[in-house]
Design a protein around this motif. Structure first.
Motif, PDB file in Angstrom:
ATOM      1  N   LEU A 123      -6.129   4.714  -6.043  1.00  0.00           N
ATOM      2  CA  LEU A 123      -7.326   5.254  -5.419  1.00  0.00           C
ATOM      3  C   LEU A 123      -7.124   6.726  -5.084  1.00  0.00           C
ATOM      4  O   LEU A 123      -6.087   7.111  -4.527  1.00  0.00           O
ATOM      5  CB  LEU A 123      -7.659   4.478  -4.138  1.00  0.00           C
ATOM      6  N   VAL A 161       0.870  -1.172   0.000  1.00  0.00           N
ATOM      7  CA  VAL A 161       0.000   0.000   0.000  1.00  0.00           C
ATOM      8  C   VAL A 161       0.908   1.223   0.000  1.00  0.00           C
ATOM      9  O   VAL A 161       1.609   1.492   0.981  1.00  0.00           O
ATOM     10  CB  VAL A 161      -0.931   0.008   1.222  1.00  0.00           C
ATOM     11  N   ALA A 167      -7.512   0.242   2.788  1.00  0.00           N
ATOM     12  CA  ALA A 167      -6.773  -0.808   2.078  1.00  0.00           C
ATOM     13  C   ALA A 167      -6.960  -2.151   2.768  1.00  0.00           C
ATOM     14  O   ALA A 167      -7.182  -3.183   2.114  1.00  0.00           O
ATOM     15  CB  ALA A 167      -5.291  -0.444   2.003  1.00  0.00           C
ATOM     16  N   ARG A 175      -6.239   0.350  -9.363  1.00  0.00           N
ATOM     17  CA  ARG A 175      -5.495   0.150  -8.114  1.00  0.00           C
ATOM     18  C   ARG A 175      -4.895   1.464  -7.614  1.00  0.00           C
ATOM     19  O   ARG A 175      -4.173   1.479  -6.619  1.00  0.00           O
ATOM     20  CB  ARG A 175      -4.383  -0.889  -8.300  1.00  0.00           C
ATOM     21  N   LEU A 212      -1.615  -1.255  -4.219  1.00  0.00           N
ATOM     22  CA  LEU A 212      -2.632  -0.221  -4.021  1.00  0.00           C
ATOM     23  C   LEU A 212      -1.904   1.098  -3.793  1.00  0.00           C
ATOM     24  O   LEU A 212      -1.047   1.186  -2.898  1.00  0.00           O
ATOM     25  CB  LEU A 212      -3.523  -0.540  -2.827  1.00  0.00           C
TER      26      LEU A 212
END
Length: 380
Positions: free
Chosen positions: A89, A15, A104, A87, A65
């Motif tokens: 955001l 992430v 996430a 992916r 992400l």
């Protein structure tokens, strides 16, 4: 990418947090070109490109992400064409790191609750990528061994008031982990200089590198426990992920969510439980630097070039220096002459000029605040 460690398969979802504005790198950094999309480290790549590149050996690119905002999303999509657009955001409102990390976790938890989430800021540099990967793989094993939270602590090199500190406790034995961990006793966010001096002298404190590892279920459950008001709207957003309604639900639910860091939301209340908090620290001993200020960038250039701290770092057409030491100057296209000055920061762009000292470089955000308050939106 599944990582096989001691015959156990552990999957990682990186992430990448990329929503900050990087005010301490003004005037190069602005809201629409924050420091994570700038090439600051000297590699030729932007900060976020370097971040994704060092994580590529650890995970499949379609599992990444990236969480950013509308001002930066188009630039980031252009810089990371390999990352699927769905992916990346875009937060409709700035809400600090806890909501981003928790969202996430809840997205991943719906289909793969045991998957390990790694939280990685997009604006750090690492000198030793191989050691970085080794530490992350060890942290994944610890995170997969139970309801464990793994934090990375960088060995402090000086008393620093701009970083958070981790107080480390007793060694923790994890048979599957290749690197020794220590339990975490306490987190202290950006202490005053006298306490920072005490922490460095103590020897049991490290800088909080802002890199965390935990299973999706562990983080999601921690949010439900410590921030229940945040959990319900985030679960509604996560449920809409991958549907045509996602952006509308994201915008409708996210505005009311608390603005809070993951440190305050989860790590501090978990560490207050002592051993029951299951928080462990691994050493970020891979040449970590968060490049949080112009002074940090000067230090990074010194380390990279093998120079001593009194050298000048200058990016310009040409340079002349006489009795000048320890300065950082960014003035592309100009000839720079330094005469009888030391430890200055001088940064020139098309529409602004910053002059300060390295000692005050952590305070550059004050300039941005003053410009904003005085209506100079064109400069922020």
């Amino acid at each position: 990418m599944a990582n096989t460690i001691d015959n156990k398969v552990v999957a990682l979802v990186p992430v990448v947090l990329a929503g900050g504005s990087g005010t301490r790198f003004w005037p190069r950094s602005r809201k629409s070109r924050a420091k994570q999309v700038l090439p600051l480290s000297g590699s030729g790549k932007t900060m976020i490109q370097e971040t994704v590149a060092r994580l590529r050996p650890l995970a499949q690119i379609e599992d990444f992400l990236v969480i950013t905002n509308d001002l930066l999303s188009a630039t980031i999509k252009g810089q990371l064409p390999e990352v699927p657009e769905d992916r990346i955001l875009c937060e409709p409102f700035a809400r600090n790191t806890a909501p981003a990390c928790a969202l996430a976790a809840m997205i991943v938890e719906r289909t793969a609750p045991n998957t390990i989430l790694g939280i990685f800021p997009s604006d750090h540099v690492v000198a030793n990528d191989a050691r970085f990967a080794e530490v992350i793989r060890s942290g994944m094993q610890i995170a997969a061994a139970g309801e464990n939270i793994v934090v990375l602590g960088a060995p402090p090199t000086r008393p620093e008031t701009g970083y958070g500190y981790i107080q480390e406790g007793a060694p923790a034995d994890f048979a599957d982990a290749s690197i020794a961990a220590r339990s975490v006793q306490r987190f202290t966010e950006k202490p005053q200089i006298d306490r920072a001096i005490e922490f460095v002298a103590d020897g049991n404190y490290s800088w909080n590198a802002g890199i965390f590892l935990w299973s999706a279920r562990t983080l999601a459950n921690a949010i439900r426990e410590h921030r229940p008001a945040m959990a319900a709207p985030l679960e509604r957003i996560a449920a809409a992920f991958g549907t045509p309604e996602f952006e509308a639900v994201f915008a409708a639910e996210f505005e009311a969510i608390e603005n809070i860091s993951i440190d305050y939301a989860v790590l501090e209340p978990r560490s207050a439980k002592g051993a029951a908090g299951h928080i462990y620290c691994l050493p970020a001993d891979f040449g970590w630097n968060d490049l949080g200020s112009w002074n940090a960038l000067h230090e990074h250039a010194m380390q990279k070039g093998g120079s001593k701290g009194h050298a000048n770092v200058v990016e310009s057409k040409s340079m002349l220096h006489m009795d000048a030491f320890g300065n950082y100057v960014f003035a592309p296209g100009l000839t720079v002459a330094l005469l009888g000055v030391s430890d200055l920061v001088v940064v020139q762009t098309d529409d602004a000029l910053l002059i300060t000292t390295r000692a005050h470089s952590q305070e550059v955000g004050r300039v941005v605040s003053e410009l904003s308050h005085s209506g100079r939106k064109d400069l922020v």
